[in-house]
Scaffold this motif. Structure first.
Motif, PDB file in Angstrom:
ATOM      1  N   SER A   9       0.814  -1.218   0.000  1.00  0.00           N
ATOM      2  CA  SER A   9       0.000   0.000   0.000  1.00  0.00           C
ATOM      3  C   SER A   9       0.850   1.271   0.000  1.00  0.00           C
ATOM      4  O   SER A   9       0.388   2.324  -0.427  1.00  0.00           O
ATOM      5  CB  SER A   9      -0.947   0.000   1.209  1.00  0.00           C
ATOM      6  OG  SER A   9      -0.203  -0.069   2.407  1.00  0.00           O
ATOM      7  N   ASN A  10       2.102   1.166   0.459  1.00  0.00           N
ATOM      8  CA  ASN A  10       2.990   2.331   0.467  1.00  0.00           C
ATOM      9  C   ASN A  10       3.727   2.505  -0.861  1.00  0.00           C
ATOM     10  O   ASN A  10       4.597   3.357  -0.995  1.00  0.00           O
ATOM     11  CB  ASN A  10       3.988   2.243   1.626  1.00  0.00           C
ATOM     12  CG  ASN A  10       4.966   1.097   1.498  1.00  0.00           C
ATOM     13  OD1 ASN A  10       4.918   0.308   0.551  1.00  0.00           O
ATOM     14  ND2 ASN A  10       5.856   0.980   2.457  1.00  0.00           N
ATOM     15  N   GLY A  11       3.422   1.650  -1.843  1.00  0.00           N
ATOM     16  CA  GLY A  11       4.021   1.764  -3.166  1.00  0.00           C
ATOM     17  C   GLY A  11       5.311   0.984  -3.341  1.00  0.00           C
ATOM     18  O   GLY A  11       5.873   0.951  -4.431  1.00  0.00           O
ATOM     19  N   GLU A  12       5.802   0.360  -2.275  1.00  0.00           N
ATOM     20  CA  GLU A  12       7.028  -0.422  -2.376  1.00  0.00           C
ATOM     21  C   GLU A  12       6.698  -1.866  -2.752  1.00  0.00           C
ATOM     22  O   GLU A  12       5.555  -2.290  -2.689  1.00  0.00           O
ATOM     23  CB  GLU A  12       7.802  -0.348  -1.062  1.00  0.00           C
ATOM     24  CG  GLU A  12       8.323   1.061  -0.780  1.00  0.00           C
ATOM     25  CD  GLU A  12       9.245   1.141   0.411  1.00  0.00           C
ATOM     26  OE1 GLU A  12       9.304   0.192   1.217  1.00  0.00           O
ATOM     27  OE2 GLU A  12       9.917   2.178   0.550  1.00  0.00           O
ATOM     28  N   PHE A  13       7.736  -2.602  -3.139  1.00  0.00           N
ATOM     29  CA  PHE A  13       7.558  -3.969  -3.629  1.00  0.00           C
ATOM     30  C   PHE A  13       8.248  -4.962  -2.711  1.00  0.00           C
ATOM     31  O   PHE A  13       9.251  -4.654  -2.083  1.00  0.00           O
ATOM     32  CB  PHE A  13       8.145  -4.090  -5.042  1.00  0.00           C
ATOM     33  CG  PHE A  13       7.462  -3.203  -6.030  1.00  0.00           C
ATOM     34  CD1 PHE A  13       6.388  -3.665  -6.772  1.00  0.00           C
ATOM     35  CD2 PHE A  13       7.876  -1.892  -6.209  1.00  0.00           C
ATOM     36  CE1 PHE A  13       5.741  -2.843  -7.678  1.00  0.00           C
ATOM     37  CE2 PHE A  13       7.236  -1.059  -7.114  1.00  0.00           C
ATOM     38  CZ  PHE A  13       6.171  -1.540  -7.845  1.00  0.00           C
ATOM     39  N   ARG A  14       7.677  -6.145  -2.636  1.00  0.00           N
ATOM     40  CA  ARG A  14       8.306  -7.246  -1.912  1.00  0.00           C
ATOM     41  C   ARG A  14       7.952  -8.525  -2.634  1.00  0.00           C
ATOM     42  O   ARG A  14       7.003  -8.573  -3.403  1.00  0.00           O
ATOM     43  CB  ARG A  14       7.906  -7.261  -0.443  1.00  0.00           C
ATOM     44  CG  ARG A  14       6.736  -8.072  -0.051  1.00  0.00           C
ATOM     45  CD  ARG A  14       6.532  -8.269   1.453  1.00  0.00           C
ATOM     46  NE  ARG A  14       6.776  -7.118   2.262  1.00  0.00           N
ATOM     47  CZ  ARG A  14       7.689  -7.045   3.254  1.00  0.00           C
ATOM     48  NH1 ARG A  14       8.417  -8.087   3.547  1.00  0.00           N
ATOM     49  NH2 ARG A  14       7.856  -5.963   3.952  1.00  0.00           N
ATOM     50  N   TYR A  31      11.368  -3.133  -1.395  1.00  0.00           N
ATOM     51  CA  TYR A  31      12.179  -2.431  -2.382  1.00  0.00           C
ATOM     52  C   TYR A  31      11.377  -1.255  -2.921  1.00  0.00           C
ATOM     53  O   TYR A  31      10.183  -1.389  -3.193  1.00  0.00           O
ATOM     54  CB  TYR A  31      12.543  -3.361  -3.549  1.00  0.00           C
ATOM     55  CG  TYR A  31      13.362  -4.553  -3.133  1.00  0.00           C
ATOM     56  CD1 TYR A  31      14.749  -4.504  -3.168  1.00  0.00           C
ATOM     57  CD2 TYR A  31      12.751  -5.722  -2.692  1.00  0.00           C
ATOM     58  CE1 TYR A  31      15.518  -5.591  -2.785  1.00  0.00           C
ATOM     59  CE2 TYR A  31      13.517  -6.816  -2.305  1.00  0.00           C
ATOM     60  CZ  TYR A  31      14.885  -6.741  -2.352  1.00  0.00           C
ATOM     61  OH  TYR A  31      15.643  -7.822  -1.964  1.00  0.00           O
ATOM     62  N   LYS A  32      12.032  -0.123  -3.102  1.00  0.00           N
ATOM     63  CA  LYS A  32      11.346   1.054  -3.643  1.00  0.00           C
ATOM     64  C   LYS A  32      11.012   0.874  -5.113  1.00  0.00           C
ATOM     65  O   LYS A  32      10.015   1.391  -5.600  1.00  0.00           O
ATOM     66  CB  LYS A  32      12.192   2.307  -3.437  1.00  0.00           C
ATOM     67  CG  LYS A  32      12.301   2.675  -1.976  1.00  0.00           C
ATOM     68  CD  LYS A  32      13.016   3.976  -1.758  1.00  0.00           C
ATOM     69  CE  LYS A  32      13.161   4.171  -0.266  1.00  0.00           C
ATOM     70  NZ  LYS A  32      12.990   5.507   0.183  1.00  0.00           N
ATOM     71  N   ALA A  33      11.852   0.127  -5.822  1.00  0.00           N
ATOM     72  CA  ALA A  33      11.638  -0.091  -7.253  1.00  0.00           C
ATOM     73  C   ALA A  33      11.376  -1.571  -7.535  1.00  0.00           C
ATOM     74  O   ALA A  33      12.053  -2.441  -6.984  1.00  0.00           O
ATOM     75  CB  ALA A  33      12.862   0.369  -8.043  1.00  0.00           C
ATOM     76  N   SER A  39      15.550  -7.935  -9.728  1.00  0.00           N
ATOM     77  CA  SER A  39      16.986  -8.180  -9.807  1.00  0.00           C
ATOM     78  C   SER A  39      17.436  -9.127  -8.695  1.00  0.00           C
ATOM     79  O   SER A  39      18.264 -10.015  -8.917  1.00  0.00           O
ATOM     80  CB  SER A  39      17.743  -6.858  -9.717  1.00  0.00           C
ATOM     81  OG  SER A  39      19.125  -7.068  -9.700  1.00  0.00           O
ATOM     82  N   THR A  40      16.891  -8.941  -7.504  1.00  0.00           N
ATOM     83  CA  THR A  40      17.227  -9.823  -6.390  1.00  0.00           C
ATOM     84  C   THR A  40      16.731 -11.240  -6.658  1.00  0.00           C
ATOM     85  O   THR A  40      17.446 -12.211  -6.398  1.00  0.00           O
ATOM     86  CB  THR A  40      16.647  -9.286  -5.075  1.00  0.00           C
ATOM     87  OG1 THR A  40      17.174  -7.973  -4.848  1.00  0.00           O
ATOM     88  CG2 THR A  40      16.985 -10.190  -3.900  1.00  0.00           C
ATOM     89  N   ILE A  41      15.531 -11.370  -7.186  1.00  0.00           N
ATOM     90  CA  ILE A  41      15.005 -12.695  -7.551  1.00  0.00           C
ATOM     91  C   ILE A  41      15.935 -13.362  -8.560  1.00  0.00           C
ATOM     92  O   ILE A  41      16.287 -14.535  -8.411  1.00  0.00           O
ATOM     93  CB  ILE A  41      13.575 -12.582  -8.121  1.00  0.00           C
ATOM     94  CG1 ILE A  41      12.601 -12.191  -7.022  1.00  0.00           C
ATOM     95  CG2 ILE A  41      13.152 -13.890  -8.787  1.00  0.00           C
ATOM     96  CD1 ILE A  41      11.213 -11.828  -7.526  1.00  0.00           C
TER      97      ILE A  41
END
Length: 59
Positions: A9-14, A31-33, A39-41
Motif C-alpha cells: 500500500s505504500n508503493g514499495e515492492f516485496r 524495495y522502492k523499485a 533483480s534480487t530474484i
C-alpha cells in the motif's frame, strides 16, 4: 516453487518464495523499485543452488 511479487500500500515492492503446496517459504525486504525486487530474484535464481548451510544453532 515460484516467486510472487506484490506492491504494498505504500508503493514499495516485496516478493515471497512460495512452495508448490502454497506455503510461503521466504519473504523479502521491501524495495522502492520493482526492478530491484526482480533483480534480487534473478540473483537468487542464479546463485542459491550452490548455497551452503552455516548452522549456528548450537552456538
Amino acid at each position: 516453487m515460484k516467486f510472487v511479487v506484490k506492491k504494498a500500500s505504500n508503493g514499495e515492492f516485496r516478493f515471497t518464495l512460495v512452495a508448490s503446496n502454497g506455503q510461503v517459504v521466504a519473504t523479502s525486504e521491501t524495495y522502492k523499485a520493482k526492478a530491484s525486487a526482480l533483480s534480487t530474484i534473478e540473483s537468487i535464481q542464479k546463485h542459491a543452488a550452490g548455497a551452503t548451510i552455516d548452522d549456528q544453532s548450537d552456538a
